[in-house]
Design an enzyme around this catalytic site. Sequence first.
Site, PDB file in Angstrom:
ATOM      1  N   ILE A  82       0.844  -1.211   0.000  1.00 17.93           N
ATOM      2  CA  ILE A  82       0.000   0.000   0.000  1.00 17.93           C
ATOM      3  C   ILE A  82       0.866   1.241   0.000  1.00 17.93           C
ATOM      4  CG2 ILE A  82      -1.980  -1.072   1.144  1.00 17.93           C
ATOM      5  CD1 ILE A  82      -0.971   0.492   3.719  1.00 17.93           C
ATOM      6  N   ASN A 122       1.022  -6.887   7.475  1.00 19.21           N
ATOM      7  CA  ASN A 122       2.360  -6.330   7.327  1.00 19.21           C
ATOM      8  C   ASN A 122       2.225  -4.872   6.856  1.00 19.21           C
ATOM      9  OD1 ASN A 122       4.920  -5.547   6.275  1.00 19.21           O
ATOM     10  ND2 ASN A 122       5.471  -7.698   5.995  1.00 19.21           N
ATOM     11  N   VAL A 124       4.060  -2.831   5.330  1.00 17.70           N
ATOM     12  CA  VAL A 124       4.518  -2.483   3.983  1.00 17.70           C
ATOM     13  C   VAL A 124       3.895  -3.376   2.902  1.00 17.70           C
ATOM     14  CG1 VAL A 124       6.698  -1.522   4.809  1.00 17.70           C
ATOM     15  CG2 VAL A 124       6.616  -3.919   4.094  1.00 17.70           C
ATOM     16  N   GLU A 125       2.944  -4.214   3.294  1.00 18.15           N
ATOM     17  CA  GLU A 125       2.251  -5.029   2.290  1.00 18.15           C
ATOM     18  C   GLU A 125       0.777  -4.593   2.236  1.00 18.15           C
ATOM     19  OE1 GLU A 125       3.455  -9.208   2.245  1.00 18.15           O
ATOM     20  OE2 GLU A 125       5.342  -8.679   3.176  1.00 18.15           O
ATOM     21  N   MET A 126      -0.131  -5.344   2.850  1.00 17.74           N
ATOM     22  CA  MET A 126      -1.535  -4.950   2.769  1.00 17.74           C
ATOM     23  C   MET A 126      -1.918  -3.943   3.862  1.00 17.74           C
ATOM     24  SD  MET A 126      -2.794  -8.768   1.704  1.00 17.74           S
ATOM     25  CE  MET A 126      -4.316  -8.498   0.813  1.00 17.74           C
TER      26      MET A 126
END
Lengths: 343, 343
Positions: A82, A122, A124-126
């Site tokens: 994201i 996470n 830095v992910e979802m």
Amino acid sequence: MHLRKSFMALMAVASLNAWAEFKALPPVPPIPVDNPQTPAKIELGKQLYFDPRISADGSISCNSCHNVMSHGGDGRPVGAGIHGKRGGRGSPTVWNSAYHTVQFWDGREASLEGQAKGPMTNPVEMGMANHDIVIGRIKQIPGYVEAFKKVFPKDKEINIDNVAKAIASYERTLITPNSPFDKYMRGNKKAMTAQQIRGMKLVDEIGCTSCHTGVNFAGDGLKMGEGNYQPFPQIPGSKYDKQYDLTSDLGRYEVTKKAEDKNHWRVPTWRNIALTAPYFHNGKVQTLDEAVRVMAKTQLDMDLTETQVADIVAFMNALTGEFPKQTMPMLPHTVGTTLTPDP
Amino acid sequence: MHLRKSFMALMAVASLNAWAEFKALPPVPPIPVDNPQTPAKIELGKQLYFDPRISADGSISCNSCHNVMSHGGDGRPVGAGIHGKRGGRGSPTVWNSAYHTVQFWDGREASLEGQAKGPMTNPVEMGMANHDIVIGRIKQIPGYVEAFKKVFPKDKEINIDNVAKAIASYERTLITPNSPFDKYMRGNKKAMTAQQIRGMKLVDEIGCTSCHTGVNFAGDGLKMGEGNYQPFPQIPGSKYDKQYDLTSDLGRYEVTKKAEDKNHWRVPTWRNIALTAPYFHNGKVQTLDEAVRVMAKTQLDMDLTETQVADIVAFMNALTGEFPKQTMPMLPHTVGTTLTPDP
């Protein structure tokens, strides 16, 4: 001379043993007893896998980084989450991940079910703050409420374990059988070219297969949850350490905090490796031939000839399987409102 | 009294005329003569539509913002491009976009072909520096080289116009027929509920249909390339202007630089509107009922009752069509290397 002969003989035996560990892909991967495959569960898992609404701003789904319309990764050095946030490691391919005995580059999850939960929260992910918020979103989508009732009739409420079970069930259908190598192993000796066969013998002779064995070339004879962790670089100090930043990420050590796990990694699969550039945990190596050179040097202290590199790359191309056709899921609709206002 | 009666009679006539402009969705949208539909072209377009390699960092495809596994948009206020960059406007749905006579919120492109090229080089969307770089990427993918030869046999080289033609051909298959409204218009008077029929009559009586007419509720009798541009807000000064920041984006004026185009916009479709929250060019309005209130006030200076809002929303739910099943494209592989090293 005598010593050298003995050594060669020993190598021949070792080689023979390693050969025995070349294996065709079984048509069905291991299925956990507490998560049997059902068509409805697989379909639900496919919807969730493609649904960006389980990311904070509604822009990232599992498929964003593990693209099943392609080689199952994202073709990029590291994942993009994201708000364009970058992860520290590349996205491993989801294809044939069901054959892996542990998940993630560092093996920190023992199952696909465990893995599926990680990226959602996470940052830095979802980027969801916690799994309750994931569940809260899913509960606002009527089609999911209905599907979960059907697939998990014993559970009154949607819960994150069932979300993960559905996703993992879908992932267990993501198998690429019938690579030239698999056909060769099943008896069609014309399925691989002469160069590919040379490459296959070479990876065995020089010792790649001491780690890259078994159906997924990631270790053999392991139970689910049991990892094949190896140092990378095995022999630090080559020019590649700095050139490709091979040592700054401590790998499995970040999970266990044990000194002996520094720079250890789960052995990655070779299946479809020709398609899953860029290479290594940080995606710093862009081409397969360079990846082969780096591995030979850092793991076996060998400087391969260009012919050897080409033969090995040819063999690795024989590990590209057949990707099945799939229907697109239709995501159950949110009606009359958005679940993803920008934060 | 006489005057009022005349006015009512006039309104009845106007209403009757507007009624005539309610139209079911034709099964096939307009097809440009210079870009006929072929199965191979549609399949190539589908691959390109889903291919993130035509974005600068390999993270964004057309489908990232115009998700055909869902309502054809992204369910977010504004699009999210490479590196998480945010656009200024929401992503219009791709479903039924083939019926629009102009494309984009401001109508700046006359065709889907023209539209398809825009996001690739928009720095906050796919972020490619220019179309030559897009073509350079595509040329490195053998499966595309072969497909373009087959689909466009007269053109020796892959070019951006053919890329756009293929994508537009695929988009012309993205049609959602058989909404309750369409069934009703074709004679099934039970296809809509009594409330939906009340809502349909109401939008006509109060004047919504003076703009929202025709097969796509976005204007009627227009030729391809001809836009139906309307001011929004029509009547500035309501509380909503500030609450939802309705006036800072000057819309069509940014294209033409003509004073009379300030805050003018292409009339957006009502089809599948219940699924495409959040609403308006900036996505500031999260729910459909609020969008209806805002439009009635800013365009018609009306304060609707809650019953009126509910009836109109019910009618808009009758505009949700059937989404066809699709097979996933398999993207032609890059072999042995990555095309998308991080910048």
